[in-house]
Write a protein that holds these residues in place. Structure first.
Motif, PDB file in Angstrom:
ATOM      1  N   LEU A   1      54.210  40.298  34.885  1.00 43.99           N
ATOM      2  CA  LEU A   1      53.494  40.070  36.129  1.00 43.99           C
ATOM      3  C   LEU A   1      52.430  38.992  35.942  1.00 43.99           C
ATOM      4  O   LEU A   1      52.001  38.719  34.816  1.00 43.99           O
ATOM      5  CB  LEU A   1      52.860  41.383  36.610  1.00 43.99           C
ATOM      6  N   PRO A   2      51.975  38.381  37.030  1.00 46.16           N
ATOM      7  CA  PRO A   2      51.065  37.245  36.902  1.00 46.16           C
ATOM      8  C   PRO A   2      49.730  37.585  36.244  1.00 46.16           C
ATOM      9  O   PRO A   2      49.257  38.723  36.302  1.00 46.16           O
ATOM     10  CB  PRO A   2      50.834  36.809  38.359  1.00 46.16           C
ATOM     11  N   ALA A   3      49.142  36.567  35.639  1.00 41.87           N
ATOM     12  CA  ALA A   3      47.738  36.637  35.245  1.00 41.87           C
ATOM     13  C   ALA A   3      46.886  36.461  36.502  1.00 41.87           C
ATOM     14  O   ALA A   3      47.400  36.127  37.576  1.00 41.87           O
ATOM     15  CB  ALA A   3      47.420  35.542  34.232  1.00 41.87           C
ATOM     16  N   ASN A   4      45.592  36.683  36.355  1.00 46.16           N
ATOM     17  CA  ASN A   4      44.735  36.730  37.531  1.00 46.16           C
ATOM     18  C   ASN A   4      43.451  35.936  37.356  1.00 46.16           C
ATOM     19  O   ASN A   4      42.850  35.926  36.268  1.00 46.16           O
ATOM     20  CB  ASN A   4      44.320  38.176  37.839  1.00 46.16           C
ATOM     21  N   ILE A   5      43.044  35.312  38.438  1.00 41.86           N
ATOM     22  CA  ILE A   5      41.685  34.793  38.582  1.00 41.86           C
ATOM     23  C   ILE A   5      41.090  35.468  39.800  1.00 41.86           C
ATOM     24  O   ILE A   5      41.707  35.474  40.878  1.00 41.86           O
ATOM     25  CB  ILE A   5      41.663  33.265  38.778  1.00 41.86           C
ATOM     26  N   VAL A   6      39.917  36.050  39.639  1.00 40.43           N
ATOM     27  CA  VAL A   6      39.178  36.599  40.778  1.00 40.43           C
ATOM     28  C   VAL A   6      37.793  35.985  40.779  1.00 40.43           C
ATOM     29  O   VAL A   6      37.067  36.055  39.780  1.00 40.43           O
ATOM     30  CB  VAL A   6      39.075  38.135  40.738  1.00 40.43           C
ATOM     31  N   ILE A   7      37.445  35.369  41.888  1.00 39.52           N
ATOM     32  CA  ILE A   7      36.123  34.778  42.079  1.00 39.52           C
ATOM     33  C   ILE A   7      35.347  35.636  43.062  1.00 39.52           C
ATOM     34  O   ILE A   7      35.866  35.992  44.129  1.00 39.52           O
ATOM     35  CB  ILE A   7      36.244  33.344  42.625  1.00 39.52           C
TER      36      ILE A   7
ATOM     37  N   SER B   1      45.048  44.503  39.435  1.00 41.59           N
ATOM     38  CA  SER B   1      45.983  45.571  39.074  1.00 41.59           C
ATOM     39  C   SER B   1      47.423  45.138  39.334  1.00 41.59           C
ATOM     40  O   SER B   1      47.696  44.203  40.092  1.00 41.59           O
ATOM     41  CB  SER B   1      45.684  46.838  39.877  1.00 41.59           C
ATOM     42  N   ASP B   2      48.358  45.847  38.716  1.00 40.74           N
ATOM     43  CA  ASP B   2      49.777  45.571  38.936  1.00 40.74           C
ATOM     44  C   ASP B   2      50.169  45.807  40.394  1.00 40.74           C
ATOM     45  O   ASP B   2      51.077  45.148  40.912  1.00 40.74           O
ATOM     46  CB  ASP B   2      50.635  46.458  38.036  1.00 40.74           C
ATOM     47  N   GLU B   3      49.481  46.744  41.046  1.00 42.85           N
ATOM     48  CA  GLU B   3      49.802  47.057  42.436  1.00 42.85           C
ATOM     49  C   GLU B   3      49.538  45.881  43.371  1.00 42.85           C
ATOM     50  O   GLU B   3      50.097  45.810  44.471  1.00 42.85           O
ATOM     51  CB  GLU B   3      49.007  48.278  42.910  1.00 42.85           C
ATOM     52  N   ALA B   4      48.683  44.964  42.950  1.00 43.10           N
ATOM     53  CA  ALA B   4      48.345  43.800  43.784  1.00 43.10           C
ATOM     54  C   ALA B   4      49.138  42.560  43.382  1.00 43.10           C
ATOM     55  O   ALA B   4      48.746  41.440  43.705  1.00 43.10           O
ATOM     56  CB  ALA B   4      46.846  43.517  43.693  1.00 43.10           C
ATOM     57  N   HIS B   5      50.276  42.738  42.704  1.00 45.16           N
ATOM     58  CA  HIS B   5      50.990  41.597  42.124  1.00 45.16           C
ATOM     59  C   HIS B   5      51.475  40.600  43.169  1.00 45.16           C
ATOM     60  O   HIS B   5      51.742  39.445  42.839  1.00 45.16           O
ATOM     61  CB  HIS B   5      52.180  42.089  41.283  1.00 45.16           C
ATOM     62  N   TYR B   6      51.567  41.017  44.442  1.00 46.63           N
ATOM     63  CA  TYR B   6      52.028  40.108  45.496  1.00 46.63           C
ATOM     64  C   TYR B   6      50.868  39.578  46.343  1.00 46.63           C
ATOM     65  O   TYR B   6      51.080  38.901  47.340  1.00 46.63           O
ATOM     66  CB  TYR B   6      53.049  40.827  46.389  1.00 46.63           C
ATOM     67  N   VAL B   7      49.652  39.871  45.921  1.00 48.32           N
ATOM     68  CA  VAL B   7      48.459  39.398  46.637  1.00 48.32           C
ATOM     69  C   VAL B   7      47.975  38.122  45.962  1.00 48.32           C
ATOM     70  O   VAL B   7      47.569  38.140  44.792  1.00 48.32           O
ATOM     71  CB  VAL B   7      47.341  40.466  46.624  1.00 48.32           C
TER      72      VAL B   7
END
Length: 274
Positions: free
Chosen positions: A140-146, A254-260
């Motif tokens: 699943l994707p890596a994440n950036i949150v600002i 989270s993995d649950e937000a993989h399409y967000v």
């Protein structure tokens, strides 16, 4: 929600407020956190709280102390992640500063440049420098949150420099979300409303000779701008807490937000709805 166990998370601005709340939740859930902050005193308090509240936490914490506006310090953070783990699963940019509620005609270059350097320029550079450790992520994707602000959506909640900076990072996040979805990286924003944090205390420490709240700006942005959501049954202003923002951040990585991807999650008690 999926576990953070084994995830490598870079958390920029972890010593107090929203960053500290996020740090505690990550450690409790088993994440490996590389924390970055310049305030050793605040971090010492947070570490003491962690030892008391989470005596047997599942995660790991490695601290890197430095100034987010320093190229050398940012490079040290990225190098620490690369050398020890070889990847980053999530980059969280929680660092941010206020502009003392100054309208444009009262905002000097020193104040404007500092707000933009912390809230925008360093955010851009941190994301840019961490991308090679985020992209082409396995699974699943890596994440950036600002952590942005409702001030990125309206013009009435803070001074000119702060509002400008928070509009800017929303544009940055949209561009990152589009560009790097092809490299398996998601980018999202959490927009807090009024929250109980240490951001005013940090402003007082940074600017001891300035008024922490410009009187004209307070009238324009707090009173007329309706920053407060109203009052509760005890007559107290209704505001959010750092944990409210931390919960939103943890959902987005989270993995649950993989399409967000490219989303703005407002955590403001409905402020932007009226």
């Amino acid at each position: 929600m999926s576990s953070m166990k084994g995830k490598v998370v870079v958390l920029v601005g972890c010593a107090s407020g929203m960053g500290a709340a996020t740090l505690k939740m990550l450690l409790a859930d088993g994440a490996t956190v590389i924390g970055f902050d310049n305030n050793r005193d605040n971090m010492a308090d947070t570490l003491e709280e962690i030892s008391e509240e989470l005596p047997e936490f599942k995660g790991n914490l490695e601290m890197v102390y430095g100034d987010v506006t320093s190229s050398e310090d940012r490079s040290g953070l990225v190098a620490a992640a690369r050398e020890k783990y070889g990847r980053i699963d999530s980059l969280l940019y929680v660092a941010g500063v206020l502009d003392l509620m100054c309208p444009a005609h009262k905002t000097d270059d020193e104040l404007y440049d500092y707000v933009m350097d912390v809230n925008v320029n360093s955010c851009f550079r941190m994301c840019r420098d961490c991308l090679p450790l985020l992209w082409d992520h396995e699974g699943l994707p890596a994440n950036i949150v600002i952590v942005g602000s409702v001030g990125g959506q309206v013009g009435s909640s803070a001074g000119a420099a702060y509002i400008t900076s928070k509009h800017a990072v929303l544009g940055l996040a949209r561009n990152l979300a589009h560009t790097y979805r092809f490299r398996n990286v998601r980018t999202n924003v959490v927009n807090p409303g009024a929250c109980v944090t240490d951001i005013l205390a940090n402003a007082m420490e940074k600017w001891p000779d300035r008024d922490v709240m410009d009187l004209e700006g307070n009238e324009l942005y707090n009173v007329r701008g309706a920053v407060a959501l109203g009052v509760d049954y005890d007559g107290k202003n209704i505001t959010g807490w750092p944990e409210d923002i931390a919960n939103a951040i943890l959902y987005l990585i989270s993995d649950e937000a993989h399409y967000v991807n490219g989303a703005q999650l407002n955590v403001d008690g409905g402020w932007t709805s009226f």
